[in-house]
Design an enzyme around this catalytic site. Sequence first.
Site: not given
Length: 494
Positions: A51, A192, A194, A234, A341-343, A398
Amino acid sequence: MMKNNVQLITYADRITGQGIDALTELLNGLLKHVFSGVHLLPFYNPIDGSDAGFDPIDHSAVDERLGSWSDVKTLGQTYDVMADLIVNHVSAQSFQFQDVLAKGKASPYWDLFLTQQDVFPEGMSEADQQAIYRPRPGSCFTPMTCGDGETYDFWTTFTDNQIDINVYAPAGRDYLNDVLEKFSQNNVNIIRLDAAGYAIKKAGTNCFMLEETFDYLDQLSARANELGMETIAEIHSHFETQIDVAKRVNMVYDFALPPLVLHTLFTNNADALLKWLAIAPRNCLTVLDTHDGIGIIDAGPMGDKAGLLDAEQIDNLVETIHDKSQGQSRKATGAAASNVDLYQVNCTYYNALGADDFDYLLARAIQFFAPGVPQVYYSGLFACENDMTLLAATQVGRDINRPYLNPETITEALQTPVVKGLIELIGIRNQHPAFAGEFACRGEGASFTLSWTLDDSTISLNVDLTKRDANIVSCQQAETHTTSIADLLNPSQD
């Protein structure tokens, strides 16, 4: 305190082809006086995990291919530096989890990780499992057999290579505190948080953004503040949640802004945008693009809660992005790539707008005039188009918006009208004193104005979407200056 100027979001290696020291040279050279800070995306060991650094094997170590903590410290001497505290998980390849795999409960690191039994000691029903909110399809548990012969269901909210941390256990608290202290010692001044919304799990809930999560964010923020650092949460969620979270941490992201700006430009109607800007948190960072996809859920409905956009508007927004990008975003989004990712829709913001230079600069102008401290992602800075070659090579959605650049591509991009215009817009946002004052917005439908006032200084963005006409009017020391967005692309016409 974080400066109220535009910041850069970037990976050190992907923008320069080199490391942190090369990024510092770029900021001090070709990008001198453009940015006051930089969100340095994961630079931990390793930067090329499953990732892209958000699955650290060692969260406290800089990947040697990028440099050292000394390089981070040097960067922080001149710029605000934001780093990610990956609150929710650690890599399955970490030495701690590998020890757990070898020894099971006999490992000294056992309590660092979260299992299903930790949250559901009496067992979990199908209803319990269905209630858990997860950003990706499927189960959030991964069964693994350890050296003690037992099989345990480890909590893996994101992927089976990202093992969730037990943040309530002393081992979990010590782990995250050690990383915070390392940041503080090396001139990182913004943290941040995460994936913080998933950090607390509780039986009988959806395990996302619970009241206990707010309490935990309070504690984490307080500890960072003690060490001289600000925190930003985040969290992708319903817009009302963002407003609530903003009251509990130093700053939040305005993740509703990116889809609302697209909706505004796609439909020539700013009503939803203006409704949001009237109530949006003022203690926020604004983005249009990031290392993740373009968030959609933040503007839409959730459960029985109405969104800033309704379900039909969200569907139209997504389909228009796919159309504007000539179908490229469809190949990188959802089940079409391993990032499901669903969103989020995976696409550069430039291509989401059909690579239209005027609309892109107008989108940035809206961002810069919205309340908050603006951040610009490195591919957005250079108006990069979708990297279909990288997507084909990795099949990671991504990566369509995570290009590898080099000094030559940067030099070429800096000569294009759209990038020159964007840098001029950044200069306006950085230099005008009114952006430290009071924000106001007015208008409806296709015409609207966003303005800032501080004492006798004012600056406003006036937009007519039907005519595709937009200009910035600046009043300072009794002098008025008007800058047309179109003229930023054609400076010879000034």
